[in-house]
Design an enzyme around this catalytic site. Sequence first.
Site, PDB file in Angstrom:
ATOM      1  N   SER A  53      -2.928 -13.824  12.732  1.00 55.46           N
ATOM      2  CA  SER A  53      -4.367 -13.574  12.713  1.00 55.46           C
ATOM      3  C   SER A  53      -5.046 -13.975  14.018  1.00 55.46           C
ATOM      4  CB  SER A  53      -4.976 -14.293  11.498  1.00 55.46           C
ATOM      5  OG  SER A  53      -6.292 -13.868  11.257  1.00 55.46           O
ATOM      6  N   ASP A  85      -2.687  -8.315  27.130  1.00 50.28           N
ATOM      7  CA  ASP A  85      -3.168  -7.012  27.600  1.00 50.28           C
ATOM      8  C   ASP A  85      -3.881  -7.118  28.948  1.00 50.28           C
ATOM      9  OD1 ASP A  85      -2.095  -5.833  25.401  1.00 50.28           O
ATOM     10  OD2 ASP A  85      -3.988  -5.227  24.478  1.00 50.28           O
ATOM     11  N   LYS A 104      -0.463 -10.275  11.051  1.00 51.77           N
ATOM     12  CA  LYS A 104      -1.638 -10.181  10.163  1.00 51.77           C
ATOM     13  C   LYS A 104      -2.800  -9.656  10.996  1.00 51.77           C
ATOM     14  CE  LYS A 104      -4.825 -12.728   7.222  1.00 51.77           C
ATOM     15  NZ  LYS A 104      -6.014 -12.324   8.001  1.00 51.77           N
TER      16      LYS A 104
END
Length: 433
Positions: free
Chosen positions: A294, A305, A319
Amino acid sequence: MKTSRLAVLALATGMTFGLASPSLAQSSTSSAETYRLLNLFGDVFEQVKAKYVEEVDDKQLIEAAINGMLTSLDPHSSYLNMDNFEEMQVDTRGEFGGLGIEVTMEDGFVKVISPIYDTPAEKAGLQPGDFITHIDGTAIRGLTLNDAVEMMRGKVNTDIVLTIIRKGEQAPFDVTLTRAVIKIQSVRAEVKEDIGYIRITKFNEQTFSGLQRAITNMRDQIGPEIKGLVIDLRNNPGGLLDQAISVSDAFLDKGEIVSTRPRDTQNTERYNARSGDLAEGLPMIVLINDGSASASEIVAGALQDHRRAIIMGTRSFGKGSVQTILPMPGNVALRLTTARYYTPSGKSIQEVGIVPDIIVPQARVESIEGDTRRSEASLNGALRNEDAHTNDTEKDANSRRDQAEQLAIDDYQLSRALDMIRGISLFGSRPQG
């Protein structure tokens, strides 16, 4: 009979209505089917009330029906009664009672997502991926997740026995834990010679402020010689979205951190970084594993990224859904999955998780008995070094070697991360040309 059934339906669905008129009930095929099923629910409720072998409580029946509706959607949607709702609010503030274990339901058993650092669950050796099949000898199969969690709660300093199935073990085994008040210090920092090591165990209301203090203190301790940071998100089950965004923003100057996309994509929300990097461009390694879920995945995905950090370890839990707490009358609430997370590059975290840039499984390293270092000094008749600092250099080298070997034995993944930070720092400090 009809009136009492509709009163029951109003309680069960949170709707307020009187007797349905024929025109309303038949306005469309969909609404007619909905009313037929709601009437069926009322019929079942009345049959259970009248004919079940023992007397049943209306409140328990209706709450069980609501919870069943929500848990049928996905593993993370659930009904929070008054006690559950209160405990959830305490949890996000950073202190609660219990075993210190983040769990979900899978295949009828309670599955461990992650034991929380320095809690009874972590001290007892519970691991991500463990399945709990029995609690104090009572089988879990057939219970809801909330029921199982309620069984694991109890008075502080009382014992509980969990029966565990673990991958790689031939048979189930029992683990005894002692319940405790769980105080979550979500950020722990430690200086590893010239590298700052920060472990984030959970994303609660104190996480970002704790991170700020940790970085300031480590800079004061190490000084300008600091080579980089290792952010440890292993076995971090997640927590508050706003804290994950703040932690990501702490190391990013610009760009998207995460987006959340509900069923109506027009309501997509995007969260962007503001100028400023707490680490001032220092090299960073982020450690993750299958217990990182999460909010941990949001941070790892954003830094990966944007190429702000190297992600190391093993693939995260996966998740990628957003749960919204919807307070309801009576100091109860619904935990409802309302959206999915997407990383800045547009990838969904759900099921696939974050794949590390460098995959490093946790390994068990053992020192070799009788290992002796071969060198020029061990040869008969070797020339002696007359430098006055030779002994100091040799002692320092031996000490650093012993420390590196011990760290590799204790935590192989962390030792690899520290080595990589030092390698990046050395390469960056090489003279050009």
